[in-house]
Design a protein around this motif. Structure first.
Motif, PDB file in Angstrom:
ATOM      1  N   GLY A   1      -3.294   9.725   1.462  1.00 25.35           N
ATOM      2  CA  GLY A   1      -4.115  10.609   2.288  1.00 25.35           C
ATOM      3  C   GLY A   1      -3.634  10.786   3.701  1.00 25.35           C
ATOM      4  O   GLY A   1      -3.574  11.919   4.218  1.00 25.35           O
ATOM      5  N   ASP A   2      -3.269   9.697   4.382  1.00 26.49           N
ATOM      6  CA  ASP A   2      -2.816   9.792   5.775  1.00 26.49           C
ATOM      7  C   ASP A   2      -1.518  10.576   5.864  1.00 26.49           C
ATOM      8  O   ASP A   2      -1.321  11.370   6.778  1.00 26.49           O
ATOM      9  CB  ASP A   2      -2.628   8.404   6.390  1.00 26.49           C
ATOM     10  N   CYS A   3      -0.623  10.348   4.934  1.00 21.99           N
ATOM     11  CA  CYS A   3       0.654  11.067   4.929  1.00 21.99           C
ATOM     12  C   CYS A   3       0.410  12.541   4.627  1.00 21.99           C
ATOM     13  O   CYS A   3       0.919  13.419   5.334  1.00 21.99           O
ATOM     14  CB  CYS A   3       1.598  10.452   3.892  1.00 21.99           C
ATOM     15  N   LYS A   4      -0.363  12.808   3.604  1.00 20.97           N
ATOM     16  CA  LYS A   4      -0.665  14.187   3.216  1.00 20.97           C
ATOM     17  C   LYS A   4      -1.288  14.961   4.363  1.00 20.97           C
ATOM     18  O   LYS A   4      -0.992  16.143   4.575  1.00 20.97           O
ATOM     19  CB  LYS A   4      -1.596  14.190   2.007  1.00 20.97           C
ATOM     20  N   ALA A   5      -2.106  14.312   5.177  1.00 21.37           N
ATOM     21  CA  ALA A   5      -2.773  14.957   6.301  1.00 21.37           C
ATOM     22  C   ALA A   5      -1.781  15.443   7.358  1.00 21.37           C
ATOM     23  O   ALA A   5      -2.065  16.409   8.059  1.00 21.37           O
ATOM     24  CB  ALA A   5      -3.796  14.008   6.927  1.00 21.37           C
TER      25      ALA A   5
ATOM     26  N   LYS B   1       4.922   7.240  10.887  1.00 23.74           N
ATOM     27  CA  LYS B   1       4.004   6.113  10.708  1.00 23.74           C
ATOM     28  C   LYS B   1       3.226   6.237   9.394  1.00 23.74           C
ATOM     29  O   LYS B   1       3.170   5.300   8.611  1.00 23.74           O
ATOM     30  CB  LYS B   1       3.031   6.051  11.891  1.00 23.74           C
ATOM     31  N   ALA B   2       2.633   7.406   9.171  1.00 21.02           N
ATOM     32  CA  ALA B   2       1.744   7.588   8.028  1.00 21.02           C
ATOM     33  C   ALA B   2       2.479   7.640   6.690  1.00 21.02           C
ATOM     34  O   ALA B   2       1.899   7.302   5.657  1.00 21.02           O
ATOM     35  CB  ALA B   2       0.920   8.864   8.211  1.00 21.02           C
ATOM     36  N   CYS B   3       3.727   8.036   6.697  1.00 19.37           N
ATOM     37  CA  CYS B   3       4.438   8.270   5.437  1.00 19.37           C
ATOM     38  C   CYS B   3       5.463   7.201   5.083  1.00 19.37           C
ATOM     39  O   CYS B   3       6.229   7.376   4.127  1.00 19.37           O
ATOM     40  CB  CYS B   3       5.119   9.645   5.485  1.00 19.37           C
ATOM     41  N   ALA B   4       5.490   6.113   5.805  1.00 18.75           N
ATOM     42  CA  ALA B   4       6.507   5.086   5.563  1.00 18.75           C
ATOM     43  C   ALA B   4       6.532   4.642   4.101  1.00 18.75           C
ATOM     44  O   ALA B   4       7.604   4.568   3.486  1.00 18.75           O
ATOM     45  CB  ALA B   4       6.293   3.894   6.493  1.00 18.75           C
ATOM     46  N   ASP B   5       5.376   4.365   3.517  1.00 20.85           N
ATOM     47  CA  ASP B   5       5.331   3.921   2.120  1.00 20.85           C
ATOM     48  C   ASP B   5       5.724   5.038   1.161  1.00 20.85           C
ATOM     49  O   ASP B   5       6.409   4.809   0.166  1.00 20.85           O
ATOM     50  CB  ASP B   5       3.946   3.384   1.767  1.00 20.85           C
ATOM     51  N   ASP B   6       5.279   6.260   1.468  1.00 18.55           N
ATOM     52  CA  ASP B   6       5.628   7.388   0.607  1.00 18.55           C
ATOM     53  C   ASP B   6       7.111   7.720   0.687  1.00 18.55           C
ATOM     54  O   ASP B   6       7.703   8.163  -0.303  1.00 18.55           O
ATOM     55  CB  ASP B   6       4.778   8.613   0.951  1.00 18.55           C
ATOM     56  N   TYR B   7       7.741   7.521   1.845  1.00 19.84           N
ATOM     57  CA  TYR B   7       9.198   7.697   1.941  1.00 19.84           C
ATOM     58  C   TYR B   7       9.889   6.771   0.948  1.00 19.84           C
ATOM     59  O   TYR B   7      10.785   7.181   0.216  1.00 19.84           O
ATOM     60  CB  TYR B   7       9.714   7.362   3.346  1.00 19.84           C
ATOM     61  N   LYS B   8       9.455   5.511   0.939  1.00 20.89           N
ATOM     62  CA  LYS B   8      10.070   4.520   0.053  1.00 20.89           C
ATOM     63  C   LYS B   8       9.815   4.863  -1.413  1.00 20.89           C
ATOM     64  O   LYS B   8      10.690   4.695  -2.259  1.00 20.89           O
ATOM     65  CB  LYS B   8       9.526   3.128   0.364  1.00 20.89           C
ATOM     66  N   LYS B   9       8.610   5.320  -1.706  1.00 22.73           N
ATOM     67  CA  LYS B   9       8.220   5.608  -3.087  1.00 22.73           C
ATOM     68  C   LYS B   9       8.898   6.863  -3.638  1.00 22.73           C
ATOM     69  O   LYS B   9       9.433   6.853  -4.746  1.00 22.73           O
ATOM     70  CB  LYS B   9       6.701   5.783  -3.152  1.00 22.73           C
ATOM     71  N   PHE B  10       8.860   7.954  -2.884  1.00 20.91           N
ATOM     72  CA  PHE B  10       9.327   9.237  -3.386  1.00 20.91           C
ATOM     73  C   PHE B  10      10.734   9.629  -2.928  1.00 20.91           C
ATOM     74  O   PHE B  10      11.401  10.403  -3.614  1.00 20.91           O
ATOM     75  CB  PHE B  10       8.361  10.362  -2.978  1.00 20.91           C
TER      76      PHE B  10
ATOM     77  N   CYS C   1      11.478  16.511   0.524  1.00 22.09           N
ATOM     78  CA  CYS C   1      11.153  15.640  -0.600  1.00 22.09           C
ATOM     79  C   CYS C   1       9.651  15.377  -0.667  1.00 22.09           C
ATOM     80  O   CYS C   1       9.038  15.479  -1.732  1.00 22.09           O
ATOM     81  CB  CYS C   1      11.922  14.322  -0.463  1.00 22.09           C
ATOM     82  N   LEU C   2       9.040  15.042   0.468  1.00 21.12           N
ATOM     83  CA  LEU C   2       7.606  14.789   0.479  1.00 21.12           C
ATOM     84  C   LEU C   2       6.816  16.038   0.131  1.00 21.12           C
ATOM     85  O   LEU C   2       5.815  15.973  -0.590  1.00 21.12           O
ATOM     86  CB  LEU C   2       7.164  14.241   1.844  1.00 21.12           C
ATOM     87  N   THR C   3       7.265  17.179   0.611  1.00 18.92           N
ATOM     88  CA  THR C   3       6.594  18.433   0.297  1.00 18.92           C
ATOM     89  C   THR C   3       6.615  18.687  -1.216  1.00 18.92           C
ATOM     90  O   THR C   3       5.623  19.134  -1.791  1.00 18.92           O
ATOM     91  CB  THR C   3       7.250  19.608   1.050  1.00 18.92           C
ATOM     92  N   ALA C   4       7.733  18.357  -1.841  1.00 16.21           N
ATOM     93  CA  ALA C   4       7.849  18.522  -3.287  1.00 16.21           C
ATOM     94  C   ALA C   4       6.928  17.564  -4.039  1.00 16.21           C
ATOM     95  O   ALA C   4       6.589  17.807  -5.196  1.00 16.21           O
ATOM     96  CB  ALA C   4       9.299  18.312  -3.718  1.00 16.21           C
ATOM     97  N   ASN C   5       6.511  16.490  -3.392  1.00 18.70           N
ATOM     98  CA  ASN C   5       5.647  15.480  -4.010  1.00 18.70           C
ATOM     99  C   ASN C   5       4.269  15.436  -3.361  1.00 18.70           C
ATOM    100  O   ASN C   5       3.579  14.417  -3.418  1.00 18.70           O
ATOM    101  CB  ASN C   5       6.309  14.099  -3.899  1.00 18.70           C
TER     102      ASN C   5
END
Length: 78
Positions: free
Chosen positions: A70-74, A38-47, A60-64
């Motif tokens: 903030g919500d995704c990073k949390a 839920k929190a990382c949907a936009d970041d999945y698309k971006k990164f 991939c998200l860990t690398a970025n």
């Protein structure tokens, strides 16, 4: 968001067959999985637009991590 290759989802589907200790571990990791989806949907698309496998998206998200919302990073501190 695709969940192909997610071991936690596979284990969650077979939770009644697991030992109590394993089932507890699966429940905790499933909570993180659901929150992250839920929190990382936009970041999945971006990164990570080319990553369909959950484990690959997490790498991939860990690398970025520095660029995540903030919500995704949390979800990485859980």
């Amino acid at each position: 968001v695709k969940t192909k290759g997610n071991r936690v989802e596979c284990l969650k589907a077979r939770q009644t067959e697991l030992s109590p200790k394993c089932a507890k571990w699966v429940n905790r990791h499933h909570e993180v999985f659901m929150a992250r989806e839920k929190a990382c949907a936009d970041d999945y698309k971006k990164f990570c637009p080319k990553h369909n496998d959950y484990d690959e998206r997490v790498k991939c998200l860990t690398a970025n991590l520095g660029g995540l919302a903030g919500d995704c990073k949390a979800t990485f501190s859980k």
